[in-house]
Design a protein around this motif. Structure first.
Motif, mmCIF file in Angstrom:
data_model
loop_
_atom_site.group_PDB
_atom_site.id
_atom_site.type_symbol
_atom_site.label_atom_id
_atom_site.label_comp_id
_atom_site.label_asym_id
_atom_site.label_seq_id
_atom_site.Cartn_x
_atom_site.Cartn_y
_atom_site.Cartn_z
ATOM 1 N N TYR A 84 42.226 110.745 68.243
ATOM 2 C CA TYR A 84 42.497 109.819 66.817
ATOM 3 C C TYR A 84 41.709 108.358 67.144
ATOM 4 C CZ TYR A 84 44.534 106.629 63.369
ATOM 5 O OH TYR A 84 44.834 105.713 62.597
ATOM 6 N N GLU A 142 38.092 108.927 66.787
ATOM 7 C CA GLU A 142 37.532 109.192 65.652
ATOM 8 C C GLU A 142 37.630 107.955 64.571
ATOM 9 O OE1 GLU A 142 36.436 111.257 61.980
ATOM 10 O OE2 GLU A 142 36.344 111.688 64.061
ATOM 11 N N ASN A 143 38.709 107.038 64.864
ATOM 12 C CA ASN A 143 38.669 105.727 64.300
ATOM 13 C C ASN A 143 37.830 104.799 64.680
ATOM 14 O OD1 ASN A 143 39.932 103.971 62.710
ATOM 15 N ND2 ASN A 143 41.446 103.237 64.458
#
Length: 83
Positions: free
Chosen positions: A41, A44-45
């Protein structure tokens, strides 16, 4: 804490990644999964934030280039149309 007890980040990661006898059961538990998903995450962020910043910068550069082109055209018109 003595200087001998201190670990670099790389040494700490290597130490954490090497399974020991009692740690293998803990690593197979579902608690290891959220760590991987958190890292995914975060990656991806970070990629999304970087993409947004790149698009914003590209837009600003496009406006700057357009302004310079208009400025150059105005200067040429002034130079050629004034007696």
């Amino acid at each position: 804490m003595a200087d001998d007890d201190r670990l670099t980040r790389q040494q700490y990661r290597q130490q954490r990644s090497q399974p020991t006898g009692h740690d293998t059961q803990e690593q197979e538990s579902p608690t290891a999964e959220p760590s991987a998903s958190r890292q995914a995450y975060a990656a991806e962020n970070n990629r999304a934030v970087e993409e947004a910043k790149t698009k914003r910068l590209a837009r600003k550069l496009n406006w700057a280039i357009a302004g310079l082109v208009v400025g150059i055209i105005i200067v040429f018109l002034i130079l050629f149309l004034t007696p």
